[in-house]
Design an enzyme around this catalytic site. Sequence first.
Site, mmCIF file in Angstrom:
data_model
loop_
_atom_site.group_PDB
_atom_site.id
_atom_site.type_symbol
_atom_site.label_atom_id
_atom_site.label_comp_id
_atom_site.label_asym_id
_atom_site.label_seq_id
_atom_site.Cartn_x
_atom_site.Cartn_y
_atom_site.Cartn_z
ATOM 1 N N ASP A 1 0.770 -1.266 0.000
ATOM 2 C CA ASP A 1 0.000 0.000 0.000
ATOM 3 C C ASP A 1 0.801 1.316 0.000
ATOM 4 O O ASP A 1 1.735 1.467 0.772
ATOM 5 C CB ASP A 1 -0.873 0.097 1.254
ATOM 6 C CG ASP A 1 -1.568 -1.185 1.617
ATOM 7 O OD1 ASP A 1 -1.437 -2.169 0.895
ATOM 8 O OD2 ASP A 1 -2.248 -1.184 2.649
ATOM 9 N N GLU B 1 -10.443 -2.436 4.509
ATOM 10 C CA GLU B 1 -9.120 -1.892 4.809
ATOM 11 C C GLU B 1 -8.975 -0.503 4.188
ATOM 12 O O GLU B 1 -9.744 -0.109 3.323
ATOM 13 C CB GLU B 1 -8.022 -2.800 4.225
ATOM 14 C CG GLU B 1 -8.077 -4.231 4.738
ATOM 15 C CD GLU B 1 -6.966 -5.126 4.205
ATOM 16 O OE1 GLU B 1 -6.418 -5.892 4.996
ATOM 17 O OE2 GLU B 1 -6.637 -5.054 3.002
HETATM 18 C C1 FRU Z 1 -3.793 -3.681 2.821
HETATM 19 C C2 FRU Z 1 -3.158 -4.052 4.153
HETATM 20 C C3 FRU Z 1 -3.544 -3.051 5.215
HETATM 21 C C4 FRU Z 1 -2.426 -3.177 6.185
HETATM 22 C C5 FRU Z 1 -1.236 -3.413 5.275
HETATM 23 C C6 FRU Z 1 -0.173 -4.292 5.865
HETATM 24 O O1 FRU Z 1 -3.140 -4.177 1.713
HETATM 25 O O2 FRU Z 1 -3.549 -5.367 4.511
HETATM 26 O O3 FRU Z 1 -4.812 -3.258 5.780
HETATM 27 O O4 FRU Z 1 -2.261 -2.032 6.976
HETATM 28 O O5 FRU Z 1 -1.750 -3.999 4.100
HETATM 29 O O6 FRU Z 1 0.950 -4.319 5.064
#
Ligand code: FRU
Length: 472
Positions: A24, A193
């Site tokens: 992300d 998320e």
């Molecule tokens: C989304 C996620 C988020 C989390 C991050 C961990 O892709 O699962 O929810 O904060 O990646 O790397």
Amino acid sequence: FDTANREKFRPAYHHTPAYGWMNDPNGMFYKDGVYNLYYQYNPYGSQWENMTWGHSSSRDLVNWTDEGLAIEPDGLGTIFSGSCVVDKDNTAGFGAGAVVAFYTTAGENQTQSMAYSTDNGKTFTKYDGNPILTADVPDFRDPHVFRHEKSGRWILILAAGQEMRIYSSANLKDWTYESSFGKGYGCHEGVWECPDLFELPVEGKNYSKWVLVCNINPGGPAGGSATQYFTGTFDGHKFTCDTKPEVTKWADYGKDNYAGVTFDNAPDGRRIMIGWMSNWQYANQAPTQQYRSANTIARDLYLYTDGTTEYLASKPSVENEKMRGKAAVKKNISGSNTISKMFSKPRGTYEVVLTLGNDNAGNVELVLSNTKGENVSMMYDAAKGSLSFDRRKSGNVSFSDQFPAVSVAPVVGSKLNELRLYVDNCSVEAFANGGRSVMTNLVFPSEPYNSISVKCGGKKKSASLVVYPLNK
Ligand code: FRU
């Protein structure tokens, strides 16, 4: 340093980490002429682990400079996704114009923490009162903070299981629970998320709407990870969705655009979004070596209405157009047309703009292919009002059963007027009708697709095809 083209699939103009694993985009903000982009990063390997915030910066959203590590794991856990704000009025007491980062500390529990920077985001000091929010559910993460001007307070939205929770604060440190959103609305096939919440004007109208961005994994329209959104109102306490609960709206119908969120404090009222160009179904297996994953190109968001409800559109940010070289143009095309060699030397970085006149009422097919017989095929089906993207024969598709796929996007409000493609070695981002239908897909061809063929329905000759080489 410049990481372009060290390996065949590395994108030239998309943001990638110098080496190692990325997911992300995090904490994006603009200040003093610089766009800052942090990202979920494993500096020690090419798979998801050791989450840390990496940092890159850019003045034009196309050329990115590696700024090293920004926030590293501590006793509370590894550093998951989050956001940054520019605290112009020094509400937190870290100094006027301090950059304040909010992120999830993922240890035994997921809790929210903050850190501040007084050098425009280059270095951060962790707040000594961390964590600032603790969990009562296992999935409790991805805080996104923004200034709500009307109530003169800060708002934090985060994902808690399959809902979004909203909190408010005067000083960025002490947070009060306000409300939750999600029950009964949209898609619930996966964990919610990476939220975002912002107001946008509706194109051609004198009103605006609030958009709640909700990334979900799995459950996407093409399988796996995707970004849904809701439109409605926000009064500083509560988001009220004004679409029917059972309707799910998707920001991108391709397989490879996830965790997209927007920049804080972007100039000229712009709302600029960047997403992670992969899918949790196969991200860890993608056939690259030196690095894993790129981000999408920057996109400017806007809303439009079909008279009943509002939809989110994303247009390639104008900065991307500065890369255009001398175009190859085919005007007045009808029936079948092929440019078998788009460039004198094969290249994997270009933009295609297919413009269709009013007389082109039928189906439209566009195929990119190479001399190895690999191709991606896009088809606008006039009867269905949909655009499909088939990458089943796009090259290496064997690293995951879930990679070879056809994704399909509705073309809201009728026919195809324009199809614009951004191709960058291992990705094709397709924008139809000014970004009203979007599909982002990875591809791993054994050589670039340098032939393009277009088949247009309709009888008269008013379609045109323009191909720009893109140079950075
Ligand atoms: C989304 C996620 C988020 C989390 C991050 C961990 O892709 O699962 O929810 O904060 O990646 O790397």
